[in-house]
Design a protein around this motif. Structure first.
Motif, short mmCIF file in Angstrom:
data_model
loop_
_atom_site.label_atom_id
_atom_site.label_comp_id
_atom_site.label_asym_id
_atom_site.label_seq_id
_atom_site.Cartn_x
_atom_site.Cartn_y
_atom_site.Cartn_z
N ARG A 224 20.38 -31.96 99.24
CA ARG A 224 20.83 -30.57 99.13
C ARG A 224 21.87 -30.24 100.20
O ARG A 224 22.88 -29.58 99.90
CB ARG A 224 19.63 -29.63 99.25
N THR A 225 21.63 -30.61 101.42
CA THR A 225 22.56 -30.22 102.49
C THR A 225 23.89 -30.94 102.38
O THR A 225 24.92 -30.40 102.84
CB THR A 225 21.95 -30.49 103.88
N THR A 226 23.92 -32.13 101.79
CA THR A 226 25.19 -32.87 101.69
C THR A 226 25.83 -32.73 100.32
O THR A 226 26.69 -33.54 99.95
CB THR A 226 24.97 -34.36 102.01
N SER A 227 25.45 -31.71 99.58
CA SER A 227 26.09 -31.47 98.29
C SER A 227 27.60 -31.29 98.49
O SER A 227 28.04 -30.61 99.41
CB SER A 227 25.50 -30.21 97.64
N THR A 228 28.38 -31.94 97.63
CA THR A 228 29.84 -31.78 97.74
C THR A 228 30.29 -30.38 97.37
O THR A 228 31.37 -29.95 97.77
CB THR A 228 30.54 -32.81 96.84
N ASP A 229 29.47 -29.67 96.62
CA ASP A 229 29.76 -28.29 96.25
C ASP A 229 29.04 -27.36 97.23
O ASP A 229 27.82 -27.40 97.34
CB ASP A 229 29.27 -28.02 94.83
N PRO A 230 29.77 -26.53 97.97
CA PRO A 230 29.11 -25.66 98.95
C PRO A 230 28.01 -24.79 98.34
O PRO A 230 27.01 -24.51 99.00
CB PRO A 230 30.26 -24.80 99.49
N SER A 231 28.17 -24.39 97.08
CA SER A 231 27.16 -23.54 96.46
C SER A 231 25.86 -24.29 96.20
O SER A 231 24.83 -23.66 95.96
CB SER A 231 27.71 -22.95 95.14
N GLY A 232 25.90 -25.61 96.24
CA GLY A 232 24.69 -26.40 96.05
C GLY A 232 23.89 -26.58 97.33
O GLY A 232 22.76 -27.10 97.29
N ARG A 233 24.45 -26.18 98.46
CA ARG A 233 23.74 -26.29 99.75
C ARG A 233 22.93 -25.02 100.02
O ARG A 233 23.20 -23.96 99.42
CB ARG A 233 24.75 -26.48 100.89
N PRO A 234 21.97 -25.09 100.91
CA PRO A 234 21.30 -23.85 101.35
C PRO A 234 22.35 -22.87 101.85
O PRO A 234 23.37 -23.27 102.43
CB PRO A 234 20.36 -24.33 102.46
N ASP A 235 22.12 -21.58 101.65
CA ASP A 235 23.14 -20.59 102.01
C ASP A 235 23.09 -20.18 103.46
O ASP A 235 23.90 -19.36 103.90
CB ASP A 235 23.05 -19.36 101.10
N SER A 236 22.15 -20.70 104.23
CA SER A 236 22.07 -20.38 105.65
C SER A 236 21.25 -21.46 106.36
O SER A 236 20.53 -22.24 105.72
CB SER A 236 21.42 -19.02 105.88
N ALA A 237 21.36 -21.47 107.69
CA ALA A 237 20.55 -22.42 108.46
C ALA A 237 19.06 -22.10 108.33
O ALA A 237 18.22 -23.02 108.32
CB ALA A 237 20.98 -22.38 109.93
N SER A 238 18.73 -20.83 108.20
CA SER A 238 17.32 -20.46 108.02
C SER A 238 16.79 -20.99 106.69
O SER A 238 15.67 -21.49 106.60
CB SER A 238 17.16 -18.94 108.09
N ALA A 239 17.62 -20.88 105.64
CA ALA A 239 17.21 -21.40 104.34
C ALA A 239 17.05 -22.92 104.39
O ALA A 239 16.13 -23.49 103.79
CB ALA A 239 18.22 -21.00 103.27
N ALA A 240 17.93 -23.59 105.12
CA ALA A 240 17.80 -25.03 105.29
C ALA A 240 16.53 -25.37 106.05
O ALA A 240 15.86 -26.38 105.77
CB ALA A 240 19.02 -25.59 106.02
N GLY A 241 16.17 -24.53 107.01
CA GLY A 241 14.93 -24.74 107.75
C GLY A 241 13.71 -24.62 106.85
O GLY A 241 12.74 -25.38 106.99
N ARG A 242 13.76 -23.69 105.90
CA ARG A 242 12.64 -23.55 104.95
C ARG A 242 12.56 -24.76 104.03
O ARG A 242 11.47 -25.22 103.68
CB ARG A 242 12.80 -22.25 104.16
N LEU A 243 13.72 -25.27 103.65
CA LEU A 243 13.75 -26.48 102.83
C LEU A 243 13.16 -27.66 103.60
O LEU A 243 12.40 -28.47 103.04
CB LEU A 243 15.19 -26.78 102.42
N LEU A 244 13.47 -27.75 104.87
CA LEU A 244 12.91 -28.82 105.71
C LEU A 244 11.40 -28.68 105.83
O LEU A 244 10.66 -29.67 105.73
CB LEU A 244 13.57 -28.77 107.09
N ALA A 245 10.92 -27.45 106.06
CA ALA A 245 9.49 -27.24 106.18
C ALA A 245 8.76 -27.62 104.90
O ALA A 245 7.64 -28.17 104.92
CB ALA A 245 9.22 -25.78 106.54
N ALA A 246 9.39 -27.35 103.73
CA ALA A 246 8.76 -27.67 102.45
C ALA A 246 8.70 -29.17 102.20
O ALA A 246 7.94 -29.63 101.33
CB ALA A 246 9.53 -26.98 101.32
N SER A 247 9.49 -29.96 102.95
CA SER A 247 9.51 -31.41 102.74
C SER A 247 8.22 -32.08 103.20
O SER A 247 7.90 -33.19 102.77
CB SER A 247 10.69 -32.03 103.48
N GLY A 248 7.48 -31.43 104.08
CA GLY A 248 6.26 -32.02 104.61
C GLY A 248 6.51 -33.04 105.72
O GLY A 248 5.57 -33.66 106.22
N ALA A 249 7.79 -33.21 106.13
CA ALA A 249 8.10 -34.20 107.16
C ALA A 249 7.81 -33.70 108.57
O ALA A 249 7.63 -34.51 109.49
CB ALA A 249 9.57 -34.61 107.05
#
Length: 355
Positions: A224-249
């Motif tokens: 998701r974070t390395t999507s070539t299309d900016p609209s395919g990435r999380p729209d903020s660092a906070s949203a990316a943080g939630r995506l990371l938390a959901a990964s279970g890592a």
């Protein structure tokens, strides 16, 4: 050794970069060691970037931003906290690929730092392992601090480079950056994904954006974070943080899943010893104490009602009358008598309300 601009005493060189050299320095004002970035020969564009970098005062536990600066002749310097554990690039070079739980902790801290940076209206534009500094934590949880805002862009401000100029480090640049797009926080998130791949695989991304595939709990985060299309990435660092938390890592707070690994990552103190004769800490002499007993004569008391003579040349007292006001009240402001005494300047002021 003479202090730079009377404040920063440069002790030893600890790093060099494209915009200058970094020294361990003693800050006489803060009475402690700091990292001092010295900019020597420079052109106008470089100096403008320096001014912009030193003006960024983002206070966050996962950000290292300048907290002071000085200029002397043809050199300028700005100072920031001294971070002793080297960079994530150093750790990666010493250890090789890092455990996914350890990488998840680093990414989580990086995203918290970027949240503060983006909230300040700034896009970093050079997120990479060499700009991610580490405090000395041994085999415990790492403590990451985002640094080097030399090419950061302030949103909604004029750009200092032509549209054909691309700033940043190949391999970590989003495709739209390479195409000359205006700065956008999602470009930093692309770089976070590229960093994640490098930390997990030990392989630096190619200049054309190619990188190894990542499987496991962080695979979706990287995709998701390395999507070539900016609209395919999380729209903020906070949203990316939630995506990371959901990964279970992310490991649970207070746990270190890598602790039982005999080859667990370890963050050492990377700074060289101080030069001979240089103490680990310094003290600054306090001001000379004042006498135990000191008498300062108070100003002579003024009468409750006072009549002031008309103004004389160089008089010590002055009367200023307010303009006449119709009604029941008028205000007369009497300026205070000021004089120099043995302990300094003393002033008094009085207001008289006539009914």
């Amino acid at each position: 050794m003479e202090a730079f601009a009377g404040r920063y005493q440069l002790i030893d060189l600890i790093a060099t970069g494209g915009m200058g050299s970094v020294w361990r320095a003693w800050d006489r004002r803060r009475t402690g060691y700091v990292a001092a970035k010295v900019l020597g020969q420079h052109d106008a564009a470089t100096l403008l970037r320096f001014v912009r970098e030193q003006s960024l005062r983002i206070e966050h536990p996962h950000v290292v931003a300048p907290h002071g600066w000085a200029a002397d002749d043809d050199k300028v310097v700005f100072a920031m906290d001294l971070v002793r554990g080297g960079s994530v690039a150093t750790l990666l070079g010493d250890h090789g690929p890092l455990p996914s739980s350890y990488v998840a902790v680093l990414l989580d801290q990086l995203l918290h730092g970027l949240s503060a940076v983006h909230a300040a209206g700034v896009v970093h534009r050079d997120v990479k392992p060499a700009n991610l500094l580490l405090d000395v934590t041994g085999r415990g949880w790492p403590h990451l601090r985002l640094s080097d805002f030399g090419i950061a862009a302030v949103l909604d401000e004029p750009r200092m480079t032509r549209h054909s100029t691309v700033l940043g480090t190949p391999g970590y640049l989003a495709p739209e950056q390479l195409a000359g797009a205006d700065p956008d926080p999602r470009q930093d998130l692309y770089a976070v994904g590229a960093v994640a791949v490098e930390l997990l695989t030990g392989e630096r991304p190619g200049a054309d954006g190619t990188r190894p595939a990542v499987e496991g709990p962080l695979g979706e985060f990287v995709r998701r974070t390395t999507s070539t299309d900016p609209s395919g990435r999380p729209d903020s660092a906070s949203a990316a943080g939630r995506l990371l938390a959901a990964s279970g890592a992310l490991p649970a707070a207070g746990t270190t899943p890598w602790a039982d690994d005999p080859d667990a990552p370890e963050v050492f103190d990377q700074l060289p010893p101080l030069p001979p004769g240089r103490p680990a800490t310094e003290t600054v002499a306090p001001p000379a104490p004042r006498a135990a007993t000191e008498v300062v004569a108070p100003p002579a008391p003024r009468a409750a009602m006072e009549v002031v003579a008309p103004r004389a040349p160089r008089a010590a007292t002055e009367v200023v009358a307010a303009p006449a006001v119709r009604g029941r009240r008028a205000l007369v402001v009497v300026a205070a008598t000021c004089f120099a005494g043995a302990a300094g300047l003393l002033g008094t002021a009085g207001w008289l309300l006539l009914r």
